[in-house]
Every structure is written in C-alpha cells, then in structure tokens.
Design a protein around this motif. Structure first.
Motif, PDB file in Angstrom:
ATOM      1  N   LEU A  68      -9.079 -66.463  16.216  1.00  0.00           N
ATOM      2  CA  LEU A  68      -8.313 -67.589  16.381  1.00  0.00           C
ATOM      3  C   LEU A  68      -7.087 -67.770  15.345  1.00  0.00           C
ATOM      4  CD1 LEU A  68      -8.219 -70.604  17.564  1.00  0.00           C
ATOM      5  CD2 LEU A  68      -9.773 -71.130  15.710  1.00  0.00           C
ATOM      6  N   MET A  69      -6.001 -68.161  15.853  1.00  0.00           N
ATOM      7  CA  MET A  69      -4.901 -68.563  15.119  1.00  0.00           C
ATOM      8  C   MET A  69      -4.825 -70.070  15.155  1.00  0.00           C
ATOM      9  SD  MET A  69      -1.423 -67.294  17.029  1.00  0.00           S
ATOM     10  CE  MET A  69      -0.449 -68.378  16.576  1.00  0.00           C
ATOM     11  N   VAL A  70      -4.373 -70.859  14.134  1.00  0.00           N
ATOM     12  CA  VAL A  70      -4.158 -72.484  14.314  1.00  0.00           C
ATOM     13  C   VAL A  70      -2.899 -72.619  13.771  1.00  0.00           C
ATOM     14  CG1 VAL A  70      -5.171 -74.628  13.528  1.00  0.00           C
ATOM     15  CG2 VAL A  70      -6.886 -72.781  13.804  1.00  0.00           C
ATOM     16  N   VAL A  71      -2.310 -73.324  14.635  1.00  0.00           N
ATOM     17  CA  VAL A  71      -0.802 -73.938  14.405  1.00  0.00           C
ATOM     18  C   VAL A  71      -0.767 -75.355  14.173  1.00  0.00           C
ATOM     19  CG1 VAL A  71       1.517 -73.776  15.164  1.00  0.00           C
ATOM     20  CG2 VAL A  71      -0.232 -72.158  16.277  1.00  0.00           C
ATOM     21  N   ALA A  72      -0.314 -75.588  13.041  1.00  0.00           N
ATOM     22  CA  ALA A  72       0.085 -77.137  12.586  1.00  0.00           C
ATOM     23  C   ALA A  72       1.469 -77.193  12.444  1.00  0.00           C
ATOM     24  CB  ALA A  72      -0.695 -77.477  11.268  1.00  0.00           C
ATOM     25  N   GLN A  73       1.990 -78.630  12.213  1.00  0.00           N
ATOM     26  CA  GLN A  73       3.377 -78.664  12.224  1.00  0.00           C
ATOM     27  C   GLN A  73       3.913 -78.794  10.763  1.00  0.00           C
ATOM     28  OE1 GLN A  73       4.614 -78.485  14.960  1.00  0.00           O
ATOM     29  NE2 GLN A  73       2.371 -78.249  15.765  1.00  0.00           N
ATOM     30  N   THR A 141       4.887 -61.090  14.051  1.00  0.00           N
ATOM     31  CA  THR A 141       4.855 -60.034  15.240  1.00  0.00           C
ATOM     32  C   THR A 141       3.236 -59.462  15.058  1.00  0.00           C
ATOM     33  OG1 THR A 141       5.858 -58.297  14.014  1.00  0.00           O
ATOM     34  CG2 THR A 141       7.229 -59.771  15.336  1.00  0.00           C
ATOM     35  N   VAL A 142       2.895 -59.128  16.202  1.00  0.00           N
ATOM     36  CA  VAL A 142       1.452 -58.790  16.237  1.00  0.00           C
ATOM     37  C   VAL A 142       1.578 -57.690  17.500  1.00  0.00           C
ATOM     38  CG1 VAL A 142       0.390 -60.554  15.365  1.00  0.00           C
ATOM     39  CG2 VAL A 142       0.583 -60.575  17.846  1.00  0.00           C
ATOM     40  N   ASP A 143       0.475 -56.626  17.323  1.00  0.00           N
ATOM     41  CA  ASP A 143       0.460 -55.561  18.262  1.00  0.00           C
ATOM     42  C   ASP A 143      -0.681 -56.133  19.275  1.00  0.00           C
ATOM     43  OD1 ASP A 143       2.062 -53.796  16.957  1.00  0.00           O
ATOM     44  OD2 ASP A 143       0.383 -53.356  15.647  1.00  0.00           O
ATOM     45  N   GLU A 144      -1.607 -56.746  19.132  1.00  0.00           N
ATOM     46  CA  GLU A 144      -2.453 -57.708  20.078  1.00  0.00           C
ATOM     47  C   GLU A 144      -2.613 -58.805  19.691  1.00  0.00           C
ATOM     48  OE1 GLU A 144      -4.006 -56.245  22.520  1.00  0.00           O
ATOM     49  OE2 GLU A 144      -3.122 -54.207  21.969  1.00  0.00           O
ATOM     50  N   PRO A 145      -2.178 -59.754  20.728  1.00  0.00           N
ATOM     51  CA  PRO A 145      -2.310 -61.286  20.690  1.00  0.00           C
ATOM     52  C   PRO A 145      -3.689 -61.702  20.314  1.00  0.00           C
ATOM     53  CG  PRO A 145      -2.297 -60.706  22.817  1.00  0.00           C
ATOM     54  CD  PRO A 145      -1.912 -59.607  22.149  1.00  0.00           C
ATOM     55  N   TRP A 146      -3.665 -63.061  19.557  1.00  0.00           N
ATOM     56  CA  TRP A 146      -5.038 -63.502  19.295  1.00  0.00           C
ATOM     57  C   TRP A 146      -5.477 -64.140  20.653  1.00  0.00           C
ATOM     58  CZ3 TRP A 146      -1.782 -63.551  15.148  1.00  0.00           C
ATOM     59  CH2 TRP A 146      -2.347 -63.326  13.951  1.00  0.00           C
ATOM     60  N   ARG A 147      -6.867 -64.096  20.940  1.00  0.00           N
ATOM     61  CA  ARG A 147      -7.532 -64.468  22.109  1.00  0.00           C
ATOM     62  C   ARG A 147      -7.258 -65.962  22.236  1.00  0.00           C
ATOM     63  NH1 ARG A 147     -13.336 -62.389  23.214  1.00  0.00           N
ATOM     64  NH2 ARG A 147     -12.855 -63.833  25.185  1.00  0.00           N
ATOM     65  N   HIS A 148      -7.438 -66.747  21.082  1.00  0.00           N
ATOM     66  CA  HIS A 148      -7.248 -68.113  21.407  1.00  0.00           C
ATOM     67  C   HIS A 148      -6.320 -68.661  20.245  1.00  0.00           C
ATOM     68  CE1 HIS A 148     -10.534 -69.003  24.023  1.00  0.00           C
ATOM     69  NE2 HIS A 148     -11.015 -67.849  23.738  1.00  0.00           N
ATOM     70  N   ALA A 149      -5.707 -69.883  20.596  1.00  0.00           N
ATOM     71  CA  ALA A 149      -5.016 -70.542  19.459  1.00  0.00           C
ATOM     72  C   ALA A 149      -5.255 -72.098  19.713  1.00  0.00           C
ATOM     73  CB  ALA A 149      -3.451 -70.518  19.752  1.00  0.00           C
ATOM     74  N   ILE A 150      -5.109 -72.842  18.490  1.00  0.00           N
ATOM     75  CA  ILE A 150      -5.086 -74.392  18.348  1.00  0.00           C
ATOM     76  C   ILE A 150      -3.853 -74.942  18.123  1.00  0.00           C
ATOM     77  CG2 ILE A 150      -6.325 -76.367  17.678  1.00  0.00           C
ATOM     78  CD1 ILE A 150      -8.901 -74.835  17.213  1.00  0.00           C
ATOM     79  N   VAL A 151      -3.178 -75.582  18.774  1.00  0.00           N
ATOM     80  CA  VAL A 151      -1.988 -76.206  18.320  1.00  0.00           C
ATOM     81  C   VAL A 151      -2.316 -77.848  17.751  1.00  0.00           C
ATOM     82  CG1 VAL A 151       0.324 -76.753  18.822  1.00  0.00           C
ATOM     83  CG2 VAL A 151      -0.709 -74.870  19.811  1.00  0.00           C
ATOM     84  N   ALA A 161       9.874 -74.532  19.542  1.00  0.00           N
ATOM     85  CA  ALA A 161       8.824 -73.945  18.545  1.00  0.00           C
ATOM     86  C   ALA A 161       7.615 -73.487  19.194  1.00  0.00           C
ATOM     87  CB  ALA A 161       8.491 -75.287  17.551  1.00  0.00           C
ATOM     88  N   LEU A 162       7.430 -73.891  20.302  1.00  0.00           N
ATOM     89  CA  LEU A 162       6.276 -73.396  21.155  1.00  0.00           C
ATOM     90  C   LEU A 162       6.643 -72.005  21.775  1.00  0.00           C
ATOM     91  CD1 LEU A 162       3.229 -73.249  22.496  1.00  0.00           C
ATOM     92  CD2 LEU A 162       4.366 -74.954  24.310  1.00  0.00           C
ATOM     93  N   LEU A 163       7.646 -71.970  21.975  1.00  0.00           N
ATOM     94  CA  LEU A 163       8.232 -70.795  22.719  1.00  0.00           C
ATOM     95  C   LEU A 163       8.186 -69.580  21.772  1.00  0.00           C
ATOM     96  CD1 LEU A 163       9.352 -69.313  25.350  1.00  0.00           C
ATOM     97  CD2 LEU A 163      11.616 -70.242  24.538  1.00  0.00           C
ATOM     98  N   ALA A 164       8.576 -69.995  20.546  1.00  0.00           N
ATOM     99  CA  ALA A 164       8.561 -69.040  19.629  1.00  0.00           C
ATOM    100  C   ALA A 164       7.555 -68.297  19.037  1.00  0.00           C
ATOM    101  CB  ALA A 164       9.315 -69.545  18.489  1.00  0.00           C
ATOM    102  N   VAL A 165       6.152 -69.155  19.602  1.00  0.00           N
ATOM    103  CA  VAL A 165       4.789 -68.701  19.058  1.00  0.00           C
ATOM    104  C   VAL A 165       3.993 -68.360  20.307  1.00  0.00           C
ATOM    105  CG1 VAL A 165       5.159 -69.810  16.832  1.00  0.00           C
ATOM    106  CG2 VAL A 165       3.912 -70.920  18.895  1.00  0.00           C
ATOM    107  N   ALA A 166       4.626 -68.489  21.515  1.00  0.00           N
ATOM    108  CA  ALA A 166       3.766 -68.448  22.615  1.00  0.00           C
ATOM    109  C   ALA A 166       2.999 -66.948  22.885  1.00  0.00           C
ATOM    110  CB  ALA A 166       4.590 -68.825  24.027  1.00  0.00           C
ATOM    111  N   GLY A 167       3.979 -65.971  22.666  1.00  0.00           N
ATOM    112  CA  GLY A 167       3.388 -64.463  22.732  1.00  0.00           C
ATOM    113  C   GLY A 167       2.638 -63.939  21.727  1.00  0.00           C
ATOM    114  N   LEU A 168       1.816 -65.022  20.819  1.00  0.00           N
ATOM    115  CA  LEU A 168       0.944 -64.632  19.882  1.00  0.00           C
ATOM    116  C   LEU A 168      -0.579 -64.814  20.376  1.00  0.00           C
ATOM    117  CD1 LEU A 168       2.631 -66.005  16.453  1.00  0.00           C
ATOM    118  CD2 LEU A 168       2.760 -63.525  17.428  1.00  0.00           C
ATOM    119  N   PHE A 169      -0.678 -65.589  21.171  1.00  0.00           N
ATOM    120  CA  PHE A 169      -1.877 -65.776  21.559  1.00  0.00           C
ATOM    121  C   PHE A 169      -2.209 -65.764  23.256  1.00  0.00           C
ATOM    122  CE2 PHE A 169       0.571 -69.690  21.083  1.00  0.00           C
ATOM    123  CZ  PHE A 169       0.395 -70.219  22.323  1.00  0.00           C
ATOM    124  N   GLU A 170      -3.393 -65.757  23.759  1.00  0.00           N
ATOM    125  CA  GLU A 170      -3.592 -65.559  25.170  1.00  0.00           C
ATOM    126  C   GLU A 170      -3.978 -67.039  25.635  1.00  0.00           C
ATOM    127  OE1 GLU A 170      -6.747 -62.944  25.706  1.00  0.00           O
ATOM    128  OE2 GLU A 170      -5.581 -61.026  25.115  1.00  0.00           O
TER     129      GLU A 170
END
Length: 453
Positions: A68-73, A141-151, A161-170
């Motif tokens: 899991l990756m967690v995104v805060a502001q 940048t990652v080779d394999e995205p995280w399965r989950h993210a919490i924003v 800002a969401l577009l910039a990180v959207a490729g990091l998680f499923e």
C-alpha cells in the motif's frame, strides 16, 4: 455500493452515532478490500474521523498482504498518519518517503523503531505501507505499481497532482471533505473551466467526471462538532450530504470559575459557553483589512477566555482546563493573523494558535475565535464568499465558537451583485457563498452581543 448520508432507522428508534458510523465504515472497507472498481470515494464532514478511517483501511490492507502507498497533501498530514499507524500497530513496518530538505519530517518519527525513513523510494521497497506527499510521489517511478493506494484529503488535491501519481497504483481509496477549501492554484484556470480535464479542479471532481459509476460513501457522524454546531454546519455547507453530531446536548460543557465583568468579551463568552455560539458585533463601518478594533476585540476575547479559568467537560474525559493550546483564532488573511498575534503578545498571551482558514484545515480545538471574512469590507469578493473558507472557520471547535464581526454584513450580502462569469460545463457549487453566509449570520444573530470597544 453507496452508504446513505442520513442513516435509516426504525420509526421512533434513537439515533446511535456509533452504530451508524460503524456501518458506514464497514461498507467502505468492504468495497476497498473486496470491490472490483479502481476507486472508492468517501465524503466526510468535519471531524468525522477521516484519519481514523485512513489508518484502519491501511492496517486492514496490510493485514491482507496487499502492499500500500498512502498519499497526503502536506508533510504534517503524512507525519500525523505515520504516528497514528505506529500507535495502532507498533510492529508494522512503515516507510516514510520524504524530500531532501534539511528538515523533511517530524523528528518524533526518529523514536519509532518500525518506521524507515528515506528520500529514495527504492530504499523503502517491500514495506507493507509507504507514505508521502503527492508532490514527492510525483517524482517516483516504479517497475510494478502498488496494488492499493489511499489518498487522504482528496478534495484538496488538484487533478493534475492525481494524474502525476495515477500510474503508481492499481486501485485507490479517496477520502476527503467536500465542504472544505478548494485546491489552491497560483495561476489562473479560466482557460480550462468546464473541461473534464481541468487541472485546477479537485482530484475527486475529475475522477467522478470520468468514472461516474465508482462507489461513493459518506461518513454520517461528526465526532468533533458538538450538538450545538452540527445542525448549522450541516445545513449551511452540506445540504445534500447532511450529518449528525456524535454527541448529545448534555454531553459537553464549558464553564468558568471567574464570573463575568459585564464587558462585551465576557458576555459573548458566556453566551458561547451556554449555546455553543457567540457573535461579538462591533459598530458598522468600512475598515482596513487589519481592522484595529476588530483585531483588538479578538485578542480581548482570547485574553478573557484564559483569565476566567475555563474548564471543559466532554464525553472523552472529565474536567480539563481550557489552556492556550486548546484555543485557536481563525482569519481569512495572513496579515490579519499577524495583527492578532501582535495584539495577543501585547496582552501577554502565548501558546494560542492563530492562523488562516487554509492552515487550520484538519485541526480541532475546544474553543475558536473567528474574525469574520466579511467584517468591515466594502465589497464581497469571490475569495471572501468562498463557502469552504467559512466552513473551515466555523467547524474547528469541540465546545464553542465566538465570531467577531462588524455590523452590516447582511446588508453587504444583499447589496453585492454577483459578477463572477458563468462558465459553461462547470459544476455549480452549492450552496454558494452568499447563501451559506446568510445562513450562518441568521443563526449567529440569535447569539449576538453588541459592543463598542
């Protein structure tokens, strides 16, 4: 699956805030862990437990073996979530991805053995949970995205800002408060208004515009706002997503050992202690933004709050002293906050938080003193009418809120013609600032204390 804004109960059944909040949380976690959609959106009123939900969801995902990756502001939000995770699960390995600045994170994290800190995402690879700001994640940048993210605070995140990180998680859980301030942009955004890819729009607005079928949930209870405040804040700022207070009229009390001296500040303090709201109304007039009399009145109220030896009782604890740390002053502008700080220093007051609505978002206090954004103004600009600004200022308190304002704001609102251009294709924000301000002023009028300094 969508939870209801106002929970259904059997006819005559008592509202059980704990049960309703638990039901909403269970539905959110079910969709997060077992749903098939790429996103889950959660709307939350002030003090409904957004951070508690984020932490619980993170722990559930980690327990299920899902990275899991967690995104805060902001960094402060990230550090707060790390501390909460460590408190709830001291053995869970957690990564804190930070910047390369000289002081990139809260030093309290250094005492946590389970927290690994690094400015490089590669150093944190393999950890169950990694947290950072949206700005930092945008450079990863990652080779394999995280399965989950919490924003977290998703309504305060711009869509670019969401577009910039959207490729990091499923898949992602988006949690935020739709009534708070809109995302901040330092450039004009008129050229994108009405477009589905408007980069200045909130991440949630753009997400739902392109994915209208995503599950949407609402937390139905505010645990911060007292029973005296939740109805006003709900009706004025959340007319389509109403909520209830988690406490009843007799669950909290604010009292003072030192009796009133009969002054305006003392009378409005007593009114606020009894009813939850107080309006200290100064004579009408157009003033500089840092109106000396209004600033002095704010400082006088704070000084008397401390001089009168206040005690707060709540459902969380027995009698607790009303200390400077439990009092905040909210303003619309930074120069107003600076003027209040100087006035308080002149009265020998230290330790009271004084800041703008933008910086007070997400924080709570026992008592707040607010300098009304339209006090003394000759006009009502879009900045001062923004619903999120007034909502933040009116929803930081657990016991009472005192508003300092010059008379005549209601007339100003009636006289002010809206000059904002209508943009085709944009979502109309409701309620608008005019209506929200009128609703709040009408309520405050019942708790008015007039005073000429």
């Amino acid at each position: 699956m969508t939870t209801e804004a106002v929970p259904r109960t059997d006819a005559g059944a008592a509202f059980d805030p704990g049960a309703e909040a638990a039901r909403a949380t269970a539905a959110i976690l079910h969709d997060t862990l077992h749903g098939t959609e790429r996103g889950v959106v959660v709307d939350s009123p002030p003090g409904a437990g957004k951070s508690t939900l984020v932490v619980r969801a993170a722990l559930e995902l980690a327990a299920a073996g899902r990275p899991l990756m967690v995104v805060a502001q902001t960094n402060a939000q990230v550090d707060d979530l790390v501390l909460r995770l460590a408190e709830q699960s001291p053995e869970l390995p957690v990564g804190r991805l930070h910047s390369s600045d000289a002081d990139p994170y809260d030093k309290a994290l250094d005492a946590l053995d389970n927290v690994r800190k690094s400015a490089k995402a590669a150093d944190l690879a393999g950890l169950p949970v990694v947290l950072s700001t949206a700005a930092k994640w945008a450079h990863v940048t990652v080779d394999e995205p995280w399965r989950h993210a919490i924003v977290d605070e998703a309504y305060q995140m711009r869509s670019d800002a969401l577009l910039a990180v959207a490729g990091l998680f499923e898949r992602a859980l988006f949690v935020g408060d739709p009534g708070q301030l809109d995302p901040f942009a330092i450039v004009g955004s008129e050229q994108w208004a009405g477009l589905s890819y408007d980069p200045s729009a909130s991440a949630v607005t753009t997400l739902l515009a392109h994915n209208p079928g995503l599950p949407q949930h609402r937390l139905p209870v505010s645990w911060r706002l007292p029973a005296s405040a939740a109805p006003l804040v709900s009706d004025a700022f959340y007319p389509f997503t109403p909520f209830r207070s988690g406490t009843g009229p007799g669950d909290r009390a604010l009292s003072f050992a030192v009796p009133s001296d009969g002054s305006g500040p003392d009378r409005v303090i007593d009114e606020a202690a009894a009813s939850g709201w107080g309006l200290l109304e100064l004579p009408a007039g157009h003033t500089p933004r840092t109106d000396p009399e209004a600033v002095g009145a704010v400082a006088a109220v704070v000084r008397r709050l401390l001089d009168r030896d206040g005690t707060a009782v709540s459902e969380r604890s027995g009698p607790a002293p009303l200390t400077p740390a439990r009092i905040a002053v909210g303003t619309a502008h930074r120069d107003q906050a600076a003027a209040v700080r100087a006035a308080l220093a002149g009265l020998g007051v230290t330790g009271v938080t004084v800041d703008t609505a933008n910086r007070l978002q997400g924080r709570e206090y026992d008592v707040t003193v607010v300098l009304h954004p339209l006090s003394g103004r000759p006009d009502a600009t879009a900045f001062h009418l923004e619903t999120g600004r007034l909502c933040v200022l009116a929803s930081r308190h657990r016991h009472a809120c005192v508003v300092v304002c010059r008379a005549g704001v209601d007339a100003l609102l009636d006289d002010y013609p809206s000059t904002e251009p209508v943009q085709l294709g944009t979502t109309v924000k409701f309620p608008d600032g005019w209506e929200a301000n009128h609703a709040v002023l009408a309520h405050l009028a019942r708790h008015r204390v007039t005073w000429r300094p």
